[in-house]
Write an enzyme that holds these catalytic residues in place. Structure first.
Site, PDB file in Angstrom:
ATOM      1  N   ASP A 272      -1.761 -10.504  -4.438  1.00  0.00           N
ATOM      2  CA  ASP A 272      -2.472  -9.538  -3.575  1.00  0.00           C
ATOM      3  C   ASP A 272      -3.760  -9.162  -4.297  1.00  0.00           C
ATOM      4  O   ASP A 272      -3.718  -8.530  -5.349  1.00  0.00           O
ATOM      5  CB  ASP A 272      -1.547  -8.321  -3.376  1.00  0.00           C
ATOM      6  CG  ASP A 272      -2.268  -7.100  -2.819  1.00  0.00           C
ATOM      7  OD1 ASP A 272      -3.274  -7.270  -2.103  1.00  0.00           O
ATOM      8  OD2 ASP A 272      -1.808  -5.970  -3.091  1.00  0.00           O
TER       9      ASP A 272
ATOM     10  N   GLY B 126      -6.790  -6.887  -4.294  1.00  0.00           N
ATOM     11  CA  GLY B 126      -7.380  -5.667  -3.722  1.00  0.00           C
ATOM     12  C   GLY B 126      -8.812  -5.530  -4.201  1.00  0.00           C
ATOM     13  O   GLY B 126      -9.380  -6.458  -4.801  1.00  0.00           O
TER      14      GLY B 126
ATOM     15  N   SER C  48      -8.004  -4.430  -8.201  1.00  0.00           N
ATOM     16  CA  SER C  48      -7.256  -5.319  -9.082  1.00  0.00           C
ATOM     17  C   SER C  48      -6.541  -6.418  -8.319  1.00  0.00           C
ATOM     18  O   SER C  48      -6.344  -6.325  -7.103  1.00  0.00           O
ATOM     19  CB  SER C  48      -6.221  -4.503  -9.869  1.00  0.00           C
ATOM     20  OG  SER C  48      -5.330  -3.879  -8.969  1.00  0.00           O
TER      21      SER C  48
ATOM     22  N   LYS D 159      -3.006  -8.379  -8.127  1.00  0.00           N
ATOM     23  CA  LYS D 159      -1.610  -8.186  -8.522  1.00  0.00           C
ATOM     24  C   LYS D 159      -0.826  -9.437  -8.176  1.00  0.00           C
ATOM     25  O   LYS D 159      -1.035 -10.022  -7.117  1.00  0.00           O
ATOM     26  CB  LYS D 159      -1.007  -6.990  -7.789  1.00  0.00           C
ATOM     27  CG  LYS D 159      -1.677  -5.673  -8.139  1.00  0.00           C
ATOM     28  CD  LYS D 159      -1.014  -4.515  -7.441  1.00  0.00           C
ATOM     29  CE  LYS D 159      -1.945  -3.318  -7.422  1.00  0.00           C
ATOM     30  NZ  LYS D 159      -2.948  -3.421  -6.342  1.00  0.00           N
TER      31      LYS D 159
ATOM     32  N   GLY E 291      -7.926  -5.438   7.680  1.00  0.00           N
ATOM     33  CA  GLY E 291      -7.595  -5.861   6.312  1.00  0.00           C
ATOM     34  C   GLY E 291      -6.194  -6.470   6.278  1.00  0.00           C
ATOM     35  O   GLY E 291      -5.254  -5.888   6.814  1.00  0.00           O
TER      36      GLY E 291
ATOM     37  N   ASP F 152      -4.208  -6.619   3.860  1.00  0.00           N
ATOM     38  CA  ASP F 152      -3.237  -5.749   3.164  1.00  0.00           C
ATOM     39  C   ASP F 152      -2.609  -4.746   4.137  1.00  0.00           C
ATOM     40  O   ASP F 152      -1.425  -4.421   4.055  1.00  0.00           O
ATOM     41  CB  ASP F 152      -3.875  -5.047   1.952  1.00  0.00           C
ATOM     42  CG  ASP F 152      -5.185  -4.332   2.255  1.00  0.00           C
ATOM     43  OD1 ASP F 152      -5.762  -4.520   3.350  1.00  0.00           O
ATOM     44  OD2 ASP F 152      -5.636  -3.580   1.374  1.00  0.00           O
TER      45      ASP F 152
ATOM     46  N   ASP G 134      -1.404   3.241   2.608  1.00  0.00           N
ATOM     47  CA  ASP G 134      -1.645   2.471   1.379  1.00  0.00           C
ATOM     48  C   ASP G 134      -2.812   3.151   0.667  1.00  0.00           C
ATOM     49  O   ASP G 134      -3.942   3.157   1.172  1.00  0.00           O
ATOM     50  CB  ASP G 134      -1.958   1.011   1.734  1.00  0.00           C
ATOM     51  CG  ASP G 134      -1.931   0.102   0.517  1.00  0.00           C
ATOM     52  OD1 ASP G 134      -1.830   0.595  -0.623  1.00  0.00           O
ATOM     53  OD2 ASP G 134      -2.027  -1.127   0.704  1.00  0.00           O
TER      54      ASP G 134
ATOM     55  N   THR H 209      -7.967   1.906  -3.697  1.00  0.00           N
ATOM     56  CA  THR H 209      -9.412   2.126  -3.709  1.00  0.00           C
ATOM     57  C   THR H 209      -9.809   2.897  -2.451  1.00  0.00           C
ATOM     58  O   THR H 209     -10.548   3.880  -2.499  1.00  0.00           O
ATOM     59  CB  THR H 209     -10.139   0.762  -3.724  1.00  0.00           C
ATOM     60  OG1 THR H 209      -9.570  -0.044  -4.751  1.00  0.00           O
ATOM     61  CG2 THR H 209     -11.616   0.941  -3.930  1.00  0.00           C
TER      62      THR H 209
ATOM     63  N   THR I  91     -14.156  24.378 -10.374  1.00  0.00           N
ATOM     64  CA  THR I  91     -14.762  23.212  -9.728  1.00  0.00           C
ATOM     65  C   THR I  91     -13.843  21.987  -9.756  1.00  0.00           C
ATOM     66  O   THR I  91     -13.622  21.369  -8.700  1.00  0.00           O
ATOM     67  CB  THR I  91     -16.129  22.904 -10.370  1.00  0.00           C
ATOM     68  OG1 THR I  91     -16.947  24.066 -10.243  1.00  0.00           O
ATOM     69  CG2 THR I  91     -16.796  21.716  -9.699  1.00  0.00           C
TER      70      THR I  91
HETATM   71  N1  LIG Z   1       0.173   5.089 -11.746  1.00  0.00           N
HETATM   72  C1  LIG Z   1      -0.871   4.446 -11.217  1.00  0.00           C
HETATM   73  N2  LIG Z   1      -0.970   3.102 -11.319  1.00  0.00           N
HETATM   74  C2  LIG Z   1      -2.020   2.446 -10.794  1.00  0.00           C
HETATM   75  N3  LIG Z   1      -3.029   3.043 -10.147  1.00  0.00           N
HETATM   76  C3  LIG Z   1      -2.999   4.366 -10.034  1.00  0.00           C
HETATM   77  C4  LIG Z   1      -1.915   5.130 -10.541  1.00  0.00           C
HETATM   78  N4  LIG Z   1      -2.138   6.422 -10.254  1.00  0.00           N
HETATM   79  C5  LIG Z   1      -3.297   6.462  -9.617  1.00  0.00           C
HETATM   80  N5  LIG Z   1      -3.844   5.235  -9.465  1.00  0.00           N
HETATM   81  C6  LIG Z   1      -5.090   4.932  -8.751  1.00  0.00           C
HETATM   82  O1  LIG Z   1      -4.808   4.055  -7.660  1.00  0.00           O
HETATM   83  C7  LIG Z   1      -5.915   3.164  -7.437  1.00  0.00           C
HETATM   84  C8  LIG Z   1      -5.412   1.734  -7.518  1.00  0.00           C
HETATM   85  O2  LIG Z   1      -4.493   1.579  -6.486  1.00  0.00           O
HETATM   86  P1  LIG Z   1      -4.073   0.127  -5.994  1.00  0.00           P
HETATM   87  O3  LIG Z   1      -3.533  -0.612  -7.148  1.00  0.00           O
HETATM   88  O4  LIG Z   1      -3.228   0.308  -4.800  1.00  0.00           O
HETATM   89  O5  LIG Z   1      -5.525  -0.379  -5.635  1.00  0.00           O
HETATM   90  P2  LIG Z   1      -6.064  -1.771  -5.151  1.00  0.00           P
HETATM   91  O6  LIG Z   1      -4.963  -2.564  -4.577  1.00  0.00           O
HETATM   92  O7  LIG Z   1      -6.898  -2.406  -6.163  1.00  0.00           O
HETATM   93  O8  LIG Z   1      -6.998  -1.175  -4.103  1.00  0.00           O
HETATM   94  P3  LIG Z   1      -7.253  -1.619  -2.641  1.00  0.00           P
HETATM   95  O9  LIG Z   1      -6.066  -2.411  -2.188  1.00  0.00           O
HETATM   96  O10 LIG Z   1      -7.392  -0.323  -1.926  1.00  0.00           O
HETATM   97  O11 LIG Z   1      -8.502  -2.373  -2.743  1.00  0.00           O
HETATM   98  C9  LIG Z   1      -6.937   3.487  -8.506  1.00  0.00           C
HETATM   99  O12 LIG Z   1      -7.878   4.347  -7.901  1.00  0.00           O
HETATM  100  C10 LIG Z   1      -6.136   4.240  -9.576  1.00  0.00           C
HETATM  101  O13 LIG Z   1      -6.918   5.186 -10.234  1.00  0.00           O
HETATM  102  C1  LIG Z   2      -9.644  -0.876   3.833  1.00  0.00           C
HETATM  103  C2  LIG Z   2      -9.290  -1.874   2.736  1.00  0.00           C
HETATM  104  C3  LIG Z   2     -10.439  -1.952   1.744  1.00  0.00           C
HETATM  105  C4  LIG Z   2      -8.043  -1.345   2.009  1.00  0.00           C
HETATM  106  O1  LIG Z   2      -7.695  -2.206   0.985  1.00  0.00           O
HETATM  107  C5  LIG Z   2      -8.962  -3.275   3.332  1.00  0.00           C
HETATM  108  O2  LIG Z   2      -7.861  -3.183   4.185  1.00  0.00           O
HETATM  109  C6  LIG Z   2     -10.136  -3.849   4.074  1.00  0.00           C
HETATM  110  O3  LIG Z   2     -11.045  -4.347   3.484  1.00  0.00           O
HETATM  111  N1  LIG Z   2     -10.092  -3.783   5.432  1.00  0.00           N
HETATM  112  C7  LIG Z   2     -11.117  -4.320   6.303  1.00  0.00           C
HETATM  113  C8  LIG Z   2     -11.546  -3.324   7.316  1.00  0.00           C
HETATM  114  C9  LIG Z   2     -10.456  -2.905   8.281  1.00  0.00           C
HETATM  115  O4  LIG Z   2      -9.264  -2.937   7.968  1.00  0.00           O
HETATM  116  O5  LIG Z   2     -10.823  -2.553   9.416  1.00  0.00           O
HETATM  117  K   LIG Z   3      -3.756  -2.285  -1.724  1.00  0.00           K
END
Ligand SMILES: Nc1ncnc2c1ncn2[C@@H]1O[C@H](COP(=O)(O)OP(=O)(O)OP(=O)(O)O)[C@@H](O)[C@H]1O
Ligand SMILES: CC(C)(CO)[C@@H](O)C(=O)NCCC(=O)O
Ligand SMILES: [K+]
Length: 236
Positions: free
Chosen positions: A6, A8, A11, A13, A86, A88, A109, A112, A164
């Site tokens: 996956d 994102g 990152s 994964k 998306g 995901d 979900d 980011t 703040t």
């Molecule tokens: N315990 C944790 N482990 C990982 N990420 C965390 C944790 N707590 C908070 N976060 C936050 O969650 C976000 C990462 O989440 P996730 O791994 O779902 O992102 P992603 O898959 O890369 O993002 P996206 O799918 O939205 O592009 C970061 O903003 C991170 O700071």
């Molecule tokens: C919104 C994110 C960034 C969440 O990971 C992804 O699902 C995405 O790029 N979506 C495309 C836009 C949409 O879902 O309408």
């Molecule tokens: K995700």
């Protein structure tokens, strides 16, 4: 075993799926001889996949990229332009629909971005919302104002802010909670009093899940969705 990936916006994964269980995978040290297929989904930088897809090819392992379709079994996508949703989000919906059949779901979900998707008990995706993730909400404010600052240690809580950093952090959290609450309005049917299952995933999923009684957190939701996508797509 199956390699599930996956990508994102923050990152990449990867997990190895074997005997109905996920085990963590080191993308730089994969057991290629044991991998039978690679299933991947990408909303981020696709170049992050170049290496692993090249290695899969040189090991003669077949790769499948999950894509959004108008329907998958009884699941129906809300978007007219399904390719814009998306993947995901679609995978999280596939997982919700499969894990909670005949149950209306709100799927959140929180990475980011925070995505909130509403699914009827019949499997109709009613649509959803895309919000900045909690970190983006706070950083967009600190970066675009002179006096709003974070101290890097204040947690997100639903209390009123009295300085703040907690005004900033808690504002982001309650904005997100409020949006999730709004999603419920799209499912509430006073006549049937149907159960709504709230499902959370992603880096901030656990924090948000703790705000909603009866909800669940599943860190593997998108991975499970990838697996179901493959099984449902292959058998059609
Ligand atoms: N315990 C944790 N482990 C990982 N990420 C965390 C944790 N707590 C908070 N976060 C936050 O969650 C976000 C990462 O989440 P996730 O791994 O779902 O992102 P992603 O898959 O890369 O993002 P996206 O799918 O939205 O592009 C970061 O903003 C991170 O700071
Ligand atoms: C919104 C994110 C960034 C969440 O990971 C992804 O699902 C995405 O790029 N979506 C495309 C836009 C949409 O879902 O309408
Ligand atoms: K995700």
């Amino acid at each position: 075993m199956r390699l599930l990936i996956d990508v994102g916006n923050t990152s990449l994964k990867a997990v190895l799926w074997h005997n109905e269980q996920a085990q963590p995978a080191d993308i730089n040290d994969l057991p290629w001889l044991q991998i039978t297929e690679v299933i991947y989904a990408c909303v981020g930088r696709s170049d992050l996949l170049n290496d692993v897809l090249a290695q899969a090819a040189s090991n003669n392992i077949i790769c499948f990229e999950a894509k959004v379709t108008r329907t998958l079994g009884d699941l129906v996508c809300a978007y007219d332009h399904v390719a814009n949703l998306g993947i995901d989000r679609w995978l999280a919906l596939i997982a919700g629909f499969t894990l909670y059949p005949n149950t209306a779901c709100i799927v959140v979900d929180a990475g980011t971005a925070t995505t909130i998707d509403v699914l009827s008990s019949e499997g109709v995706h009613l649509g959803g919302w895309i919000l900045p993730g909690l970190d983006l909400m706070t950083s967009s404010l600190t970066q675009n104002t002179q006096r709003v600052f974070d101290d890097g240690k204040t947690p997100f809580t639903n209390e009123l802010g009295k300085d703040t950093p907690n005004g900033l952090k808690n504002g982001a959290l309650v904005a997100t909670i409020g949006a999730i609450d709004q999603a419920k309005l799209h499912l509430t049917d006073k006549k049937t009093e149907q159960k709504v299952q709230m499902i959370f995933a992603g880096g901030y999923g656990l924090l948000l899940q703790q705000q909603f009684e009866g909800s669940i957190f599943d860190s593997l939701l998108v991975m499970k969705g990838l697996n179901y996508w493959y099984e449902l797509t292959e058998t059609v």
